[in-house]
Design a protein around this motif. Structure first.
Motif, short mmCIF file in Angstrom:
data_model
loop_
_atom_site.label_atom_id
_atom_site.label_comp_id
_atom_site.label_asym_id
_atom_site.label_seq_id
_atom_site.Cartn_x
_atom_site.Cartn_y
_atom_site.Cartn_z
N SER A 69 -38.23 30.59 50.50
CA SER A 69 -38.36 30.57 51.88
C SER A 69 -38.21 31.69 52.56
CB SER A 69 -37.31 29.13 52.10
OG SER A 69 -37.64 27.93 51.67
N ASP A 70 -38.83 32.08 54.06
CA ASP A 70 -38.52 32.97 54.62
C ASP A 70 -37.36 32.83 55.50
OD1 ASP A 70 -40.54 34.40 53.49
OD2 ASP A 70 -41.93 33.78 55.35
N TYR A 71 -37.76 30.97 56.18
CA TYR A 71 -35.48 30.85 57.30
C TYR A 71 -35.75 29.55 56.33
CZ TYR A 71 -39.96 29.00 60.03
OH TYR A 71 -41.22 27.87 60.97
N GLU A 72 -34.80 29.33 56.60
CA GLU A 72 -34.16 28.07 56.38
C GLU A 72 -32.83 27.91 57.57
OE1 GLU A 72 -34.50 25.32 54.48
OE2 GLU A 72 -36.56 26.02 53.50
N GLY A 73 -32.21 26.50 57.03
CA GLY A 73 -31.12 26.23 57.78
C GLY A 73 -29.67 26.50 56.89
N ILE A 74 -29.47 25.58 56.00
CA ILE A 74 -28.69 26.41 54.62
C ILE A 74 -29.45 25.37 53.78
CG2 ILE A 74 -26.67 25.62 53.47
CD1 ILE A 74 -24.66 26.31 54.90
N PRO A 75 -29.84 25.71 53.00
CA PRO A 75 -31.27 24.82 52.40
C PRO A 75 -30.51 24.00 51.00
CG PRO A 75 -32.01 27.38 51.80
CD PRO A 75 -30.42 27.60 52.69
N ASN A 76 -30.51 22.56 51.56
CA ASN A 76 -30.19 21.50 50.73
C ASN A 76 -30.98 20.69 49.13
OD1 ASN A 76 -28.38 19.77 52.94
ND2 ASN A 76 -30.05 19.57 54.85
N ALA A 77 -31.70 21.51 49.23
CA ALA A 77 -32.47 22.07 48.44
C ALA A 77 -31.73 22.79 46.96
CB ALA A 77 -33.82 21.60 47.66
N LEU A 78 -31.51 23.87 47.41
CA LEU A 78 -30.46 24.85 46.59
C LEU A 78 -29.69 24.48 46.91
CD1 LEU A 78 -30.75 28.04 45.39
CD2 LEU A 78 -30.48 28.68 48.31
N ILE A 79 -28.48 23.74 47.69
CA ILE A 79 -27.42 23.40 47.29
C ILE A 79 -27.78 22.04 46.43
CG2 ILE A 79 -25.39 21.19 48.68
CD1 ILE A 79 -26.25 23.05 51.03
N ASP A 80 -28.68 21.20 45.68
CA ASP A 80 -28.49 20.24 44.86
C ASP A 80 -28.83 21.11 43.66
OD1 ASP A 80 -28.30 18.05 46.79
OD2 ASP A 80 -30.56 17.88 47.03
N ALA A 81 -29.44 21.55 43.51
CA ALA A 81 -29.56 22.75 42.45
C ALA A 81 -28.79 23.47 42.19
CB ALA A 81 -31.11 23.70 43.31
N MET A 82 -27.93 23.79 41.97
CA MET A 82 -26.80 24.46 42.52
C MET A 82 -25.27 23.40 42.03
SD MET A 82 -26.58 27.33 45.08
CE MET A 82 -24.88 28.81 44.11
N ALA A 83 -25.30 22.18 42.53
CA ALA A 83 -24.90 21.23 42.12
C ALA A 83 -24.62 20.84 40.81
CB ALA A 83 -24.24 20.23 43.44
N LEU A 84 -26.42 20.98 40.55
CA LEU A 84 -26.27 20.29 39.49
C LEU A 84 -26.47 21.16 37.83
CD1 LEU A 84 -29.85 19.12 39.70
CD2 LEU A 84 -28.21 17.70 38.43
N GLY A 85 -25.96 22.40 38.69
CA GLY A 85 -25.12 23.43 37.58
C GLY A 85 -26.47 24.59 37.20
N MET A 86 -27.59 24.30 37.58
CA MET A 86 -29.10 24.67 37.76
C MET A 86 -28.83 26.64 37.70
SD MET A 86 -31.53 22.52 38.63
CE MET A 86 -32.33 22.96 37.59
N PRO A 87 -29.58 27.02 36.78
CA PRO A 87 -29.66 28.54 37.31
C PRO A 87 -30.42 28.44 38.20
CG PRO A 87 -29.90 28.61 34.88
CD PRO A 87 -30.06 26.91 35.25
N VAL A 88 -30.48 29.06 39.41
CA VAL A 88 -31.45 29.21 40.84
C VAL A 88 -31.78 30.56 41.10
CG1 VAL A 88 -29.92 27.28 41.76
CG2 VAL A 88 -29.44 29.55 42.24
N VAL A 89 -32.82 31.09 41.42
CA VAL A 89 -33.38 31.61 41.99
C VAL A 89 -33.82 31.95 44.03
CG1 VAL A 89 -35.44 33.99 41.76
CG2 VAL A 89 -34.49 33.44 40.43
N SER A 90 -32.84 33.02 44.86
CA SER A 90 -33.75 32.44 45.83
C SER A 90 -33.68 33.58 46.58
CB SER A 90 -32.62 31.67 47.01
OG SER A 90 -32.56 31.14 48.29
N THR A 91 -35.17 33.72 47.90
CA THR A 91 -34.99 34.36 48.22
C THR A 91 -34.13 34.42 49.89
OG1 THR A 91 -36.19 32.75 50.04
CG2 THR A 91 -37.91 34.72 48.79
N ASN A 92 -33.48 35.82 50.19
CA ASN A 92 -32.76 36.10 51.21
C ASN A 92 -33.20 35.02 52.19
OD1 ASN A 92 -30.14 36.93 52.22
ND2 ASN A 92 -30.38 38.93 52.62
N CYS A 93 -33.33 34.50 52.90
CA CYS A 93 -34.13 33.41 54.05
C CYS A 93 -33.11 33.30 55.25
CB CYS A 93 -34.62 31.78 53.64
SG CYS A 93 -33.27 31.25 52.32
#
Length: 371
Positions: A267-291
């Motif tokens: 994403s170019d912009y978000e609030g706090i990305p809930n999808a990213l929160i969910d993925a990290m809570a699952l213990g997934m390796p994550v890549v995110s743009t600095n939205c």
């Protein structure tokens, strides 16, 4: 607080981040003995779970017109019905998430006695000139809740001085994570298909680069939205159709993404990305743009619990994905560390922040002092 009547007002209770948070806030207050109304303006099926004692009010306005006049009519109708609701039901506090109806209500409400908490859920710089002008209505709110300090700092001091920052909670605490060696050879991407914000085009460009080095890797898109056909066409043009799958909207999302090798948000912009929160809570390796305005940066400590990359840079996204695929031990460490957000943003700690805000208003409402 249990004697207070609180109205939580939102466009719909759909599957995106803002409705998810509003349904959670309403449910938490109800579970703690508060008298809660959840008010929605537009016709839509409730997707998010809502606690049984929450009273639902749905104005059932058909939406959303593609033309400006239609949107104005819908907004005015929703505003009128909201005013009628407030007059009849007499809530002690109104909690609103930022949208056109909320802006209009703040600007035009006749009864200034009912306190209003408004929460900014996105990037204050987005939405065009009209939205930036309408956000000046925050002057008329009692308290403004921001998700990040960066979002708060975009406003004048007069608004900042009556503002607080409350991040999103980890609603589901997924304690059991999948070890990296047992993960599928897939990349997971979960978001509404809105290219302007979510930038699925960047994901496809990055996947094209990754696929050249890792020809067996697959990309799974989860979500629907107006731009899905554009992304499907883009995938076909790049001859990637055999390697990219579109699942549409699925629930619960964790069932579909938890085994993937990498979760990506572009994403170019978000609030706090809930999808990213969910993925990290699952213990997934994550890549995110600095939205913008800093939600992903709040969550990710770079190369410790995930990888943060510049916006609109498909090459950097691809480099980060390749790093995780080619360094499984590092990927596993990041996934393990990512789960720390379960404690950092626990529902209990985040609700306590909302409770503090609500009680600060209730103590000034006649007859509603909270012990």
């Amino acid at each position: 607080m249990e004697k207070a009547k609180i109205a939580c007002c939102m466009t719909t209770v759909g599957y995106s981040g803002a409705p998810k948070m509003m349904a959670w806030i309403a449910s938490q207050m109800a579970k703690n003995g508060c008298n809660v109304d959840l008010v929605t303006y537009y016709h839509n099926k409730d997707i998010q779970p809502i606690y049984e004692t929450v009273k639902r009010f749905n104005f059932n306005i058909k939406h959303r017109s593609s033309n400006t006049i239609g949107k104005i009519i819908e907004t005015l109708l929703a505003y009128k019905r909201l005013c009628a609701y407030v007059k009849k039901e007499k809530p002690d506090i109104i909690i609103m998430f930022s949208n056109l109806v909320s802006f209009l209500y703040l600007l035009l409400r006749i009864n200034r006695k009912t306190p209003v908490i408004i929460s900014e859920r996105g990037d204050p710089d987005k939405g065009g000139v009209i939205y930036r002008i309408l956000r000046k209505s925050y002057y008329f709110a009692n308290i403004i809740v921001f998700q990040t300090e960066e979002a708060k700092e975009k406003f004048p001091n007069k608004i900042q001085n009556k503002s607080v920052v409350i991040p999103n909670p980890v609603i589901q605490a997924y304690r059991k994570r999948v070890e990296y060696s047992k993960r599928d050879n897939t990349i997971a991407f979960a978001a509404r298909f809105n290219i302007e914000q979510k930038r699925q085009d960047i994901m496809v460009e990055a996947f094209e680069i990754v696929h050249k080095k890792h020809p067996t890797i697959k990309l799974n898109f989860f979500g629907d939205g107006p731009d899905i056909k554009k992304i499907m066409d883009m995938v076909e043009e790049k001859n990637l159709s055999r390697h990219v799958k579109f699942f549409g909207f699925v629930s619960p999302i964790e069932k579909y993404i938890r085994n993937s090798a990498v979760f990506v948000l572009t994403s170019d912009y978000e609030g706090i990305p809930n999808a990213l929160i969910d993925a990290m809570a699952l213990g997934m390796p994550v890549v995110s743009t600095n939205c913008s305005p800093g939600g992903a940066k709040l969550l990710i400590d770079n190369y410790k619990n995930g990888i943060l990359v510049p916006r609109s840079d498909s090459k950097k996204v691809a480099e980060a994905i390749n790093f995780l695929l080619e360094n499984p031990q590092e990927a596993d460490k990041m996934g393990t560390k990512a789960q720390d957000i379960i404690n950092r943003f626990s529902p209990e700690s985040i609700y306590s922040l909302w409770l503090k805000v609500i009680n600060s208003i209730l103590k000034n409402v006649k007859g509603k002092n909270d012990d």
